[in-house]
Motif scaffolding. Structure first.
Motif, short mmCIF file in Angstrom:
data_model
loop_
_atom_site.label_atom_id
_atom_site.label_comp_id
_atom_site.label_asym_id
_atom_site.label_seq_id
_atom_site.Cartn_x
_atom_site.Cartn_y
_atom_site.Cartn_z
N ALA A 3 0.87 -1.18 0.00
CA ALA A 3 0.00 0.00 0.00
C ALA A 3 0.90 1.23 0.00
O ALA A 3 1.89 1.27 0.72
CB ALA A 3 -0.89 0.00 1.24
N PHE A 4 0.57 2.19 -0.82
CA PHE A 4 1.34 3.42 -0.91
C PHE A 4 0.41 4.59 -0.62
O PHE A 4 -0.67 4.69 -1.20
CB PHE A 4 1.94 3.57 -2.32
N HIS A 5 0.81 5.45 0.30
CA HIS A 5 0.02 6.62 0.64
C HIS A 5 0.92 7.85 0.60
O HIS A 5 1.97 7.85 1.23
CB HIS A 5 -0.58 6.50 2.04
N ARG A 6 0.50 8.86 -0.14
CA ARG A 6 1.22 10.13 -0.11
C ARG A 6 0.69 10.91 1.07
O ARG A 6 -0.51 10.98 1.30
CB ARG A 6 0.99 10.91 -1.41
N VAL A 7 1.60 11.50 1.84
CA VAL A 7 1.22 12.26 3.02
C VAL A 7 1.87 13.64 2.94
O VAL A 7 3.07 13.74 2.70
CB VAL A 7 1.67 11.54 4.32
N VAL A 8 1.06 14.68 3.12
CA VAL A 8 1.57 16.04 3.14
C VAL A 8 1.08 16.73 4.41
O VAL A 8 0.03 16.40 4.95
CB VAL A 8 1.11 16.85 1.90
N LEU A 9 1.88 17.66 4.93
CA LEU A 9 1.48 18.39 6.13
C LEU A 9 0.33 19.34 5.86
O LEU A 9 -0.59 19.49 6.66
CB LEU A 9 2.66 19.18 6.71
N ASP A 10 0.37 20.00 4.70
CA ASP A 10 -0.64 20.99 4.38
C ASP A 10 -0.95 20.86 2.90
O ASP A 10 -0.05 20.92 2.07
CB ASP A 10 -0.11 22.39 4.70
N ASP A 11 -2.21 20.69 2.57
CA ASP A 11 -2.60 20.51 1.18
C ASP A 11 -3.38 21.73 0.71
O ASP A 11 -4.59 21.81 0.90
CB ASP A 11 -3.44 19.24 1.03
N ALA A 12 -2.66 22.68 0.12
CA ALA A 12 -3.30 23.90 -0.36
C ALA A 12 -4.15 23.62 -1.60
O ALA A 12 -5.10 24.33 -1.88
CB ALA A 12 -2.25 24.96 -0.67
N GLY A 13 -3.82 22.59 -2.32
CA GLY A 13 -4.57 22.24 -3.53
C GLY A 13 -5.35 20.96 -3.30
O GLY A 13 -5.65 20.58 -2.18
N ASP A 14 -5.65 20.28 -4.36
CA ASP A 14 -6.37 19.01 -4.27
C ASP A 14 -5.47 17.91 -4.83
O ASP A 14 -5.70 17.40 -5.91
CB ASP A 14 -7.68 19.11 -5.05
N VAL A 19 -3.59 14.22 4.44
CA VAL A 19 -3.13 15.48 5.02
C VAL A 19 -2.95 15.32 6.52
O VAL A 19 -3.84 14.82 7.21
CB VAL A 19 -4.12 16.63 4.73
N GLY A 20 -1.79 15.70 7.01
CA GLY A 20 -1.51 15.64 8.44
C GLY A 20 -0.07 15.23 8.67
O GLY A 20 0.69 15.01 7.72
N SER A 21 0.31 15.10 9.94
CA SER A 21 1.67 14.66 10.23
C SER A 21 1.79 13.17 9.89
O SER A 21 0.81 12.42 10.01
CB SER A 21 2.01 14.90 11.70
N LEU A 22 2.96 12.76 9.47
CA LEU A 22 3.16 11.38 9.05
C LEU A 22 2.81 10.39 10.15
O LEU A 22 2.13 9.40 9.91
CB LEU A 22 4.61 11.19 8.60
N ASP A 23 3.24 10.67 11.38
CA ASP A 23 2.95 9.73 12.47
C ASP A 23 1.46 9.63 12.75
O ASP A 23 0.94 8.54 12.99
CB ASP A 23 3.75 10.07 13.73
N ALA A 24 0.72 10.74 12.68
CA ALA A 24 -0.72 10.70 12.91
C ALA A 24 -1.45 9.92 11.81
O ALA A 24 -2.33 9.10 12.08
CB ALA A 24 -1.28 12.11 13.02
N VAL A 25 -1.05 10.15 10.56
CA VAL A 25 -1.68 9.45 9.44
C VAL A 25 -1.37 7.96 9.51
O VAL A 25 -2.25 7.12 9.36
CB VAL A 25 -1.24 10.06 8.09
N LEU A 26 -0.11 7.62 9.78
CA LEU A 26 0.27 6.22 9.86
C LEU A 26 -0.48 5.50 10.98
O LEU A 26 -0.99 4.40 10.79
CB LEU A 26 1.78 6.09 10.08
N THR A 27 -0.57 6.14 12.13
CA THR A 27 -1.27 5.53 13.26
C THR A 27 -2.75 5.30 12.93
O THR A 27 -3.33 4.29 13.32
CB THR A 27 -1.12 6.41 14.52
N ALA A 28 -3.36 6.23 12.21
CA ALA A 28 -4.76 6.09 11.83
C ALA A 28 -4.95 4.96 10.81
O ALA A 28 -5.91 4.19 10.89
CB ALA A 28 -5.30 7.40 11.27
#
Length: 78
Positions: A3-14, A19-28
């Motif tokens: 599984a591949f997920h792109r993670v960004v801290l702030d997504d000004a576009g679409d 979106v979020g901190s890497l550790d928070a997204v990974l834990t979720a």
């Protein structure tokens, strides 16, 4: 299975990235990484922190691969 997920801290576009901190997204996404193979790469501080976090969450050290991206030394001039 990969599984591949792109993670960004702030997504000004679409961008479609998580979106979020890497550790928070990974834990979720993976609350318990026990029996998972984990591959971490990127900034040394983030890689070290995530290695510790996934280990404490249940991943075996033998199942964690890490590659911290460090700058290469500049070429010596003659």
């Amino acid at each position: 299975h990969v599984a591949f997920h792109r993670v960004v801290l702030d997504d000004a576009g679409d961008s479609g990235a998580e979106v979020g901190s890497l550790d928070a997204v990974l834990t979720a996404l993976v609350p318990s990484p026990k029996s998972w193979g984990v591959v971490l790469c990127g900034d040394p501080a983030i890689v070290q922190g995530m290695r510790r976090r996934v280990f404490l969450a249940g991943a075996s050290m033998a199942d964690i691969r890490a590659d911290a991206f460090v700058p290469s030394a500049p070429a010596a001039t003659p």
